[in-house]
Enzyme design. Sequence first.
Site, PDB file in Angstrom:
ATOM      1  N   GLY A 164       1.084  -0.663   5.107  1.00  0.00           N
ATOM      2  CA  GLY A 164       1.432  -1.605   6.173  1.00  0.00           C
ATOM      3  C   GLY A 164       0.356  -2.608   6.513  1.00  0.00           C
ATOM      4  O   GLY A 164       0.413  -3.221   7.583  1.00  0.00           O
ATOM      5  N   GLY A 165      -0.641  -2.790   5.643  1.00  0.00           N
ATOM      6  CA  GLY A 165      -1.675  -3.791   5.921  1.00  0.00           C
ATOM      7  C   GLY A 165      -2.307  -3.524   7.278  1.00  0.00           C
ATOM      8  O   GLY A 165      -2.718  -2.404   7.597  1.00  0.00           O
TER       9      GLY A 165
ATOM     10  N   THR B 272       0.846  -1.195   0.000  1.00  0.00           N
ATOM     11  CA  THR B 272       0.000   0.000   0.000  1.00  0.00           C
ATOM     12  C   THR B 272       0.884   1.249   0.000  1.00  0.00           C
ATOM     13  O   THR B 272       2.069   1.188   0.291  1.00  0.00           O
ATOM     14  CB  THR B 272      -0.978  -0.031   1.207  1.00  0.00           C
ATOM     15  OG1 THR B 272      -1.725  -1.227   1.153  1.00  0.00           O
ATOM     16  CG2 THR B 272      -1.914   1.150   1.268  1.00  0.00           C
TER      17      THR B 272
HETATM   18  N1  GLY Z   1      -5.078  -4.185   1.241  1.00  0.00           N
HETATM   19  C1  GLY Z   1      -4.732  -3.486   2.408  1.00  0.00           C
HETATM   20  C2  GLY Z   1      -5.866  -2.707   2.958  1.00  0.00           C
HETATM   21  O1  GLY Z   1      -6.771  -2.356   2.223  1.00  0.00           O
HETATM   22  O2  GLY Z   1      -5.918  -2.464   4.121  1.00  0.00           O
END
Ligand code: GLY
Length: 577
Positions: free
Chosen positions: A480-481, A388
Amino acid sequence: MAFFRSLLVSFALTGLVITAVLAQDQTPIYERASAYSPVVATGGMVVAQEGFAPRIGADILAQGGNAIDAAVATGFALAVTLPRAGNLGGGGFMLIHLAESGETIALDYREKAPQAATRDMFLGPGGEVDKRKAFFSHLSAGVPGTVAGLLYAHEKYGTLPLETLLSPAITLAEEGFAVSFDLARALKRYGSRTMSKNPAAKKIFFNEDGGFYAPGEILVQSDLAWSLRQIAQSGRRAFYDGPIAERLIADMEANGGIMTREDLRRYKIAVRKPIISTFQGHEIALMPPPSSGGVHIVQMLNIMAGDDLAAMGQGSADSYHLMAEAMKYAYADRSKYLGDPDFAEVPVEALMDPAYATAIRAKIDMDKATPSSAIKAAAKLPYESPDTTHYSVADKDGNMVSNTYTLNFSYGSGRVAAGTGILLNNEMDDFAVKPGVPNAFGLTGGEANAIEPGKRPLSSMTPVIVLKDGKAMLATGSPGGSTIITTVLQTLINRLVHGLNVAEATSRPRIHHQWLPDLISIEGHASPDTIALLEAKGHTLRVGRVLGATETIEMRDGLFYGAADPRRPAARAVGIP
Ligand code: GLY
């Protein structure tokens, strides 16, 4: 290169000089002395995870564009210069603050599940999760929202012609640019395994000899230039119902995907009401569901509202302990209640209710960690990846944009739709592919986040705009997920509670707890004394992981303070002096 010549010409014409370096000699006016200085400017600023795109955004400001113009140009440029997360084939969230009306708008351009998606589409014959299918196949892709989101922002709030905003990105894709150390490393580390298996991706992201790009080599993306040109010429139609759609869907059909032309045609962004909360005499504007970030930042701040975090001290074991305990409760709720509000009842008000927070706070013992199993049942260890990207923009009129967008993993599924140069996201894994089983970030999801056609997967992306007396003051966000939410939380606390300047607030060691697994991740530059004190309270610690990367701007007293996160070596704050 022509692009850089035109950039120089535009500086000469406007008489402006754009700085992209950490200003060593500036002494910003802050409450506390500090080892780190932000970049300081007077005419506007863009901060992003690599250097080309914020220079392009700042040049748009210098040409008289507003923050929204600059944000759109930066977003398209990052699709070229930061292929791991900048994108045309993914989705995201954009918060826009308009100075004149005082409005803050929340644009949700998150991907949607194709109409043919089914609840069990990633389960194998024995009911087990098929990770390869969920992460690295054409089925992993949600219907992309980025192009619709950026074009909506431009159409509604921009001032310069679309072509002007796209032309720097087209030039960079067409003529190429020198690969930075950071990009060379990311291509090798995060992209090579998946992209080497996809001929369209391999053609672009490996050099002519089929090897890894070295720093300084020129990366040309002709197909992506073609796609960007289609968008410059025909706008949204090009992507969702025109020549790009044609190539995207042909690639889907050739590779077992289920996305159709009709899915693209039907894609719509959602304009949502931002969550507005008050904290330390400020208003904080946050993204509502399907982002989980806004709800849980408010919940965690509410849990800690009665404690004197400032007196505990930044980086103290007590402050980390209290934050970690609040994080556990928030992430436990996240796993159960959060999802796309267009499909599931999300109890946003109840989760943000101060009385609920007070009840949670009463259960927190300042001397002893509460085991996660006492909050909910246990699950597996996670895989975490630094994906991201976030960028922030501010202009001289007081408009601000805070934008986080993504392909999910770095380079998404590692698959490029042939002839488009566009990497496909693997956002379908952000659904609870089997409710109760953790996704790639170790996050368990509930029924509210089960796969349904047309639904948006739950996200951690948390763009934020802080307001003071109704005026935008600070924009931040992070990749950072699952660690995005806790990273943003600590940046806000460091700035607003501890009074650190934005550069210092960015650089201090971060922690992360997500309820399951029951451990605190803590960055390697945290004090060993603090780590020992946390262990004495009963926490299990994992030391050394890098957590998030915020790109932050503060506007105050007519100055712009920018902080590019040092955790990403190519990140830059570019200001107009
Ligand atoms: N794919 C990471 C998020 O949307 O939180």
